[in-house]
Scaffold this active site. Structure first.
Site, short mmCIF file in Angstrom:
data_model
loop_
_atom_site.label_atom_id
_atom_site.label_comp_id
_atom_site.label_asym_id
_atom_site.label_seq_id
_atom_site.Cartn_x
_atom_site.Cartn_y
_atom_site.Cartn_z
N ARG A 70 -14.11 8.10 2.64
CA ARG A 70 -13.57 6.96 3.38
C ARG A 70 -14.29 6.77 4.71
O ARG A 70 -14.55 5.65 5.15
CB ARG A 70 -12.07 7.13 3.60
CG ARG A 70 -11.29 6.94 2.31
CD ARG A 70 -9.81 7.07 2.54
NE ARG A 70 -9.27 6.02 3.39
CZ ARG A 70 -8.10 6.11 4.02
NH1 ARG A 70 -7.36 7.18 3.91
NH2 ARG A 70 -7.68 5.12 4.77
N VAL A 103 -6.13 2.97 9.79
CA VAL A 103 -6.78 4.10 10.48
C VAL A 103 -8.29 3.86 10.60
O VAL A 103 -9.01 4.72 11.08
CB VAL A 103 -6.50 5.44 9.73
CG1 VAL A 103 -5.00 5.75 9.71
CG2 VAL A 103 -7.06 5.42 8.30
N HIS A 119 -0.69 5.07 12.34
CA HIS A 119 -0.95 6.10 11.33
C HIS A 119 -2.17 6.96 11.66
O HIS A 119 -2.70 7.62 10.78
CB HIS A 119 -1.08 5.46 9.93
CG HIS A 119 0.21 4.85 9.44
ND1 HIS A 119 0.27 3.87 8.50
CD2 HIS A 119 1.50 5.11 9.80
CE1 HIS A 119 1.53 3.54 8.28
NE2 HIS A 119 2.29 4.27 9.06
N CYS A 146 -11.23 25.22 13.40
CA CYS A 146 -10.96 24.97 14.82
C CYS A 146 -11.81 25.91 15.68
O CYS A 146 -11.78 27.13 15.48
CB CYS A 146 -9.48 25.19 15.08
SG CYS A 146 -9.04 25.07 16.81
N SER A 187 1.72 -4.96 2.88
CA SER A 187 2.65 -5.15 1.76
C SER A 187 4.09 -4.87 2.20
O SER A 187 5.01 -5.03 1.41
CB SER A 187 2.27 -4.24 0.60
OG SER A 187 2.29 -2.89 1.04
N ASN A 211 -0.92 -13.43 4.21
CA ASN A 211 -1.20 -12.56 3.06
C ASN A 211 -1.46 -13.46 1.86
O ASN A 211 -0.61 -14.29 1.52
CB ASN A 211 0.04 -11.67 2.82
CG ASN A 211 -0.20 -10.60 1.78
OD1 ASN A 211 -0.91 -10.82 0.80
ND2 ASN A 211 0.39 -9.44 1.97
N ALA A 229 -6.82 -13.47 5.61
CA ALA A 229 -6.75 -13.49 7.07
C ALA A 229 -8.05 -13.99 7.71
O ALA A 229 -8.01 -14.75 8.69
CB ALA A 229 -6.40 -12.10 7.59
P1 OAD Z 1 -1.22 -2.21 1.29
O1 OAD Z 1 -2.43 -1.84 0.53
O2 OAD Z 1 0.10 -1.70 0.80
O3 OAD Z 1 -1.10 -3.80 1.36
C1 OAD Z 1 -2.17 -4.60 1.74
C2 OAD Z 1 -1.72 -6.05 1.71
O4 OAD Z 1 -2.80 -6.85 2.16
C3 OAD Z 1 -1.35 -6.57 0.31
O5 OAD Z 1 -0.05 -7.15 0.37
C4 OAD Z 1 -2.41 -7.63 0.02
O6 OAD Z 1 -1.89 -8.75 -0.68
C5 OAD Z 1 -2.83 -8.04 1.41
N1 OAD Z 1 -4.20 -8.60 1.48
C6 OAD Z 1 -5.24 -8.43 0.63
N2 OAD Z 1 -6.31 -9.11 1.05
C7 OAD Z 1 -5.96 -9.74 2.19
C8 OAD Z 1 -6.63 -10.62 3.10
N3 OAD Z 1 -7.90 -10.95 2.93
N4 OAD Z 1 -5.94 -11.06 4.17
C9 OAD Z 1 -4.65 -10.72 4.39
N5 OAD Z 1 -3.96 -9.91 3.54
C10 OAD Z 1 -4.59 -9.42 2.48
O7 OAD Z 1 -1.48 -1.78 2.80
P2 OAD Z 1 -0.47 -1.55 4.00
O8 OAD Z 1 0.69 -2.48 3.94
O9 OAD Z 1 -1.28 -1.51 5.23
O10 OAD Z 1 0.02 4.62 5.29
O11 OAD Z 1 0.05 -0.10 3.71
C11 OAD Z 1 0.88 0.51 4.65
C12 OAD Z 1 0.62 1.97 4.72
O12 OAD Z 1 0.76 2.53 3.45
C13 OAD Z 1 -0.79 2.37 5.12
O13 OAD Z 1 -0.99 2.38 6.49
C14 OAD Z 1 -0.87 3.73 4.58
C15 OAD Z 1 -0.40 3.36 3.23
O14 OAD Z 1 -0.22 4.26 2.32
C16 OAD Z 1 -0.26 5.94 5.37
O15 OAD Z 1 -1.27 6.42 4.94
C17 OAD Z 1 0.81 6.71 6.07
#
Ligand code: OAD
Length: 246
Positions: A70, A103, A119, A146, A187, A211, A229
């Site tokens: 990553r 991140v 995060h 470390c 999401s 979204n 976006a």
């Molecule tokens: P997700 O992968 O769950 O959701 C990403 C969202 O972005 C989806 O609803 C897509 O429809 C939307 N999407 C895709 N392309 C897009 C675009 N061009 N413009 C706008 N939106 C778009 O990611 P997060 O909601 O960020 O946490 O997930 C939340 C957390 O869950 C992350 O930070 C991570 C994850 O597991 C940890 O690792 C603790």
């Protein structure tokens, strides 16, 4: 679309305090896979399987390799038009605050300035035993140890089931005071970030959500914009600029 741009720009114009909450979707157009999308797989493991303390305990090398992958991927990518549009927004509306669930550090690289990475940060290593932290060092293939206590280091990110740092939680709580919340590319499946959106809606405060999975519509004070976006945010900001000029 014009009608939605008009409403969004007007809402931004009349709001004093603006909060922004971003998720993986904002970096999608930079070429970084989202967590729950089909492209979120690595060697057939899903991100949600690997981003846990249990996965690291069971197989630290595997989890470390995933993070190295990553890091390499993210290093090659750049902030996109959506990240830069948010910098423009902050320049136009000084009381704008950002919390990201990402991140990847792309808000840093876009020049947004002070914001909260709820995060953690992908390019940070933290000691599993003491308080030693290092950032932005060149990755090596093996798990580093470390320099202070020789314990194994781990990525400086929050995994599923782990606590969000108190400072980030406090900022999230303060964000509930904003006049308008801009929710981009999430999401809303992960708490407590998702809770902020629900709080705003329950209290009938203004929310603009971007979204491409959504249908564009306005229900009560929530404006949903079903566009990528990087496409719609710069247009909203252009509209806002034209309103400010007139
Ligand atoms: P997700 O992968 O769950 O959701 C990403 C969202 O972005 C989806 O609803 C897509 O429809 C939307 N999407 C895709 N392309 C897009 C675009 N061009 N413009 C706008 N939106 C778009 O990611 P997060 O909601 O960020 O946490 O997930 C939340 C957390 O869950 C992350 O930070 C991570 C994850 O597991 C940890 O690792 C603790």
């Amino acid at each position: 679309m014009e009608k939605f741009l008009e409403i969004s720009a007007n809402w931004l114009l009349e709001s004093k305090k603006i909060g922004i909450l971003t998720g993986a979707g904002i970096s999608k157009e930079s070429g970084i896979p989202t967590f729950r999308g089909e492209d979120g797989l690595w060697k057939n493991y899903s991100a949600t399987e690997l981003a846990t303390p249990q996965a690291f305990q069971k197989n630290p090398t595997l989890v470390w390799e995933w993070y190295l992958w990553r890091r390499k991927l993210v290093k090659e990518k750049k902030p996109n038009a959506a990240h830069y549009a948010l910098v423009d927004l902050k320049n136009l509306k000084s009381q704008t605050e950002l919390i990201t669930q990402n991140v990847d550090g792309l808000h840093r690289r876009s020049g947004f300035g002070k914001h909260t990475e709820m995060h953690g940060y992908l390019f940070r290593d933290v000691c599993t035993n003491c308080t030693f932290i290092q950032e932005d060092i060149e990755s090596n293939e093996k798990i580093p140890h470390c320099p202070q206590c020789q314990a194994m280091m781990r990525p400086g990110v929050v995994w599923f089931g782990e606590m969000i740092p108190q400072k980030a939680l406090t900022h999230l709580q303060q964000m509930a005071e904003v006049d308008l919340l801009l929710v981009i590319g999430t999401s809303k499946t992960v708490y407590p970030a998702a809770g902020l959106v629900h709080y705003m809606q329950l209290n009938n405060k203004k929310v603009i959500e971007i979204n491409p999975e959504l249908s564009s519509q306005m229900i009560k004070n929530t404006l949903s914009l079903g566009f990528p976006a990087g496409e719609i945010l710069p247009k909203i900001i252009e509209k806002l600029k034209s309103l400010i000029k007139t």
